[in-house]
Each structure stands twice: as structure tokens, then as C-alpha cells.
Enzyme design. Sequence first.
Site, short mmCIF file in Angstrom:
data_model
loop_
_atom_site.label_atom_id
_atom_site.label_comp_id
_atom_site.label_asym_id
_atom_site.label_seq_id
_atom_site.Cartn_x
_atom_site.Cartn_y
_atom_site.Cartn_z
N SER A 71 5.20 1.58 4.33
CA SER A 71 6.60 1.71 4.75
C SER A 71 7.24 2.96 4.16
CB SER A 71 7.40 0.47 4.35
OG SER A 71 6.98 -0.66 5.09
N SER B 231 0.82 -1.21 0.00
CA SER B 231 0.00 0.00 0.00
C SER B 231 0.85 1.26 0.00
CB SER B 231 -0.91 0.01 1.24
OG SER B 231 -0.13 0.03 2.42
N GLY B 232 2.13 1.13 0.37
CA GLY B 232 3.01 2.29 0.49
C GLY B 232 3.19 2.72 1.93
N THR C 257 11.83 -5.87 12.50
CA THR C 257 11.36 -6.96 13.36
C THR C 257 11.25 -8.28 12.60
OG1 THR C 257 9.07 -6.38 12.85
CG2 THR C 257 10.05 -5.39 14.82
N HIS D 207 14.22 -2.20 1.00
CA HIS D 207 13.99 -1.27 2.11
C HIS D 207 15.29 -0.57 2.50
CE1 HIS D 207 9.87 -2.11 3.91
NE2 HIS D 207 9.89 -2.83 2.81
N ARG D 208 16.37 -1.35 2.57
CA ARG D 208 17.66 -0.78 3.00
C ARG D 208 18.15 0.27 2.03
NH1 ARG D 208 20.30 -5.26 3.30
NH2 ARG D 208 19.82 -5.66 5.48
N ARG E 147 16.51 3.74 2.40
CA ARG E 147 16.73 4.51 3.61
C ARG E 147 17.97 5.39 3.49
NH1 ARG E 147 15.47 -0.67 6.12
NH2 ARG E 147 17.64 -1.01 6.72
#
Length: 399
Positions: free
Chosen positions: A235, A232-233, A253, A270-271, A274
Site C-alpha cells: 500500500s 509487505s509495504g 473497498t 492509511h488515511r 495520504r
Amino acid sequence: MDVTLLGSGAPAGLPRPDCPCAACAAAQGEQARAATALLVDGALLLDLTPGAAFAAARAGRSLAGVRQVLLSHPHDGPAVEVPAGLPQPGRVPDGRELAVLTGHRVRAVALDAPGTGYAVTGPDGRRLLYVPPGGAPAGLEEPAEPYDLIVADVVGRPDALAKLRSVGAAGPTTDVVAVHLDHDVPPGPELARRLAAAGARAVPDGTTLTVGAYEDVPDVPRRTLVLGGARSGKSVEAERRLEPFPDVLYVATGGSRGGDTEWASRVCAHRERRPGSWRTAETCDLVPLLKDDGPPLLVDCLSLWLTDAMDAVGAWDDAEWSGGGERALRDRVRELTESVRATRRTVVAVSNEVGSGIVPATASGRRYRDELGRLNAAFANECEQVLLVVAGQALVLRG
């Protein structure tokens, strides 16, 4: 010291000429923005843009008293005509200081991109920092005295604000105004929402700001829960909220799940998204982190925290669940939510919103769905702001 924004848009303006996108279509009235230019006390013009004299007149100002015109970044396209009576524009070499006859002092700030930032100190001692589009200050020294007003590309370079905060140049009372606004974010409520999460704001073209007046500085929510379905966006929304802040601790987690290449691909994506200055901790032990003082926490996600907690109490076995597992899980959730209530850290947590679709076919699946709903509700009850992300669009449920 007063600063009038003759324009607050990207170099091409907003809406962009001949652009059919939805953001440009919505950029009408006060949401339309000319290229950014600042008029300081009627005496100093930062960036010369087409129609500057007309923009000043619309704002009830005049360029007749301008004693210095400074350019901050390379201008594409045809040369901008200098209105009659204005001095020829120039740039100050990085690190050098210029004294204006009106009592203003201007220091050129080196950037990590083409262009020059300008730190202006007025005759009254108030301090302004102006950063051109796409740039962030380079080589900042710590500690720094906080500016009263920062005018910068908050949407395009949120890390610039993070850098300024990391050395104290942007403090709790610093008024942060976003400029160089383009069509990357829909104008209006969505722009205001994103900027408020960063502790910044936008104002219409022609607005005059009194440097040192802090009443409009937005309050950044200290605890935020971001809910949403798969892809959904949620994160991205959570990460975006903390990009303007330094030294964020990203709490993953989900663990590494050795051998699962698809999971490794998700973790890698994800990494890479960031900021490089963020640190990562792979743990489900959230309570000690919430009890400690420290930089902002981004917890992604509570759904995986719950999976780990249910594993630990034997929730998937009916006998263990009824024999004490359910009570043990309730205690873990209570300890977590009490820690959220008491924490002094800025926290942004992500969780999945489930239960609106197909009923799980297994008892364990239905148990997980129910417990996640309870966890989300309990966690949200301790947060100043709760968002639901649907198709990349964030709906504010609280705050």
C-alpha cells in the site's frame, strides 16, 4: 538555454560524511552527488556550494562568465567561500523579478518552507523552474503556462510536483529532473524506478540539459497493479506512486466494519499517510469509476473487492456456487477487467499475493485463494506495469 548540474545531491551531499547506511555505501561513481547547484548558460549560478569552480571544470564549464549568483535556501555550517571573480551571492525577494545583462529574467517564487524558488526565462524564451530542498511553491495561480524544465526535490516533496501539475505549470512535455537527492532512496535502479513512476528522472552531476529537449521524459504507466503479502509495504508503494499527482481518488473497498477497533486503526493509519488533497470513496462498485473520466484512482484493495463479490454471488455455499454463483463471479471479474482495459484514467490497484504458503484448511478458504489468483492474473494482464512488493522492496514483474 542550457543548464549544467554542478551538483544534484542534498545539502550534505551523497554519500553523507561519516554515514554508514546502505544507500551512502552504494553512492559511488556516478551515484555520488555534490550539493545541488545549477549553472545556467554559464551566466547565472543558482546556489553556491563548496567546490563549485572545480565542479564546473569537471563538467567542462567555467564560472568566469557568471554575472549573477542567487541563493535559494539557508545554508547550514560554515560560510561558503566565494571564488575569485564571482559576484557576491544574494536572494531575490518573493514575487520580484530580476533582469540579468545576459538577457535572462529571474522571478522569485514564494515557497511553503524557508527558501526561494526561481523561475528563469532565457533569451530564447525557454522557461526553467528551480525549487530548493524541502520546498513547494505556494500560492500558485491557475491556469499557468507549463515550464520546459523543472528541477526540484521530487523525492522529498512529491506534493510540490502535484501542485505544479494541478495548475498546469508541469505539463505532459515538461522535463522534470530530481535534485537534492539524499540517502532516503537507494541510488541506482531503485531511484530511477521511483522517479519514472512520478514522470521524473535523475542525471549524474556534471550533466548539461538543453531546456526544451523532451526526448528523455519518462512515460508514466497508466495502469499499475501492486501485489504483495501482509505488511509487505504494497500500500505504501502504491500511494507513493501517486503522491506527485493532484486530485487522486482513493477507493477503499474494505468499508468501515463498524465496531472493529483493530480495523479502524488500520484505516486511520492509511488515511493519515495520504496527502490531504486526496479524496476518499468507500465502495466496491469499481466499474462506473473506471468508465468515467477523472483524476487518478488508487484502489486498495482487489482482495476485499473479491470478498464482496463472492459474498454477493453466494460463493461460500457449495450449492449456490455450483448452481450459478461461479458463473456470476466470472462475469463480475470479466466486467471489471474489461473496464480496466477500456479506462482512460490513471489507475493503481493493490492486491494480496496468496497461495505460496499454507494451504487453507477449509473448502471456502481454498476457493477464495484460487479466485484471488485468477483475479490477480486477469487484472495484471490489462496493466502496463505489475509490481511485487516483498519486505518493502518492489520487484518489477512487467513494465
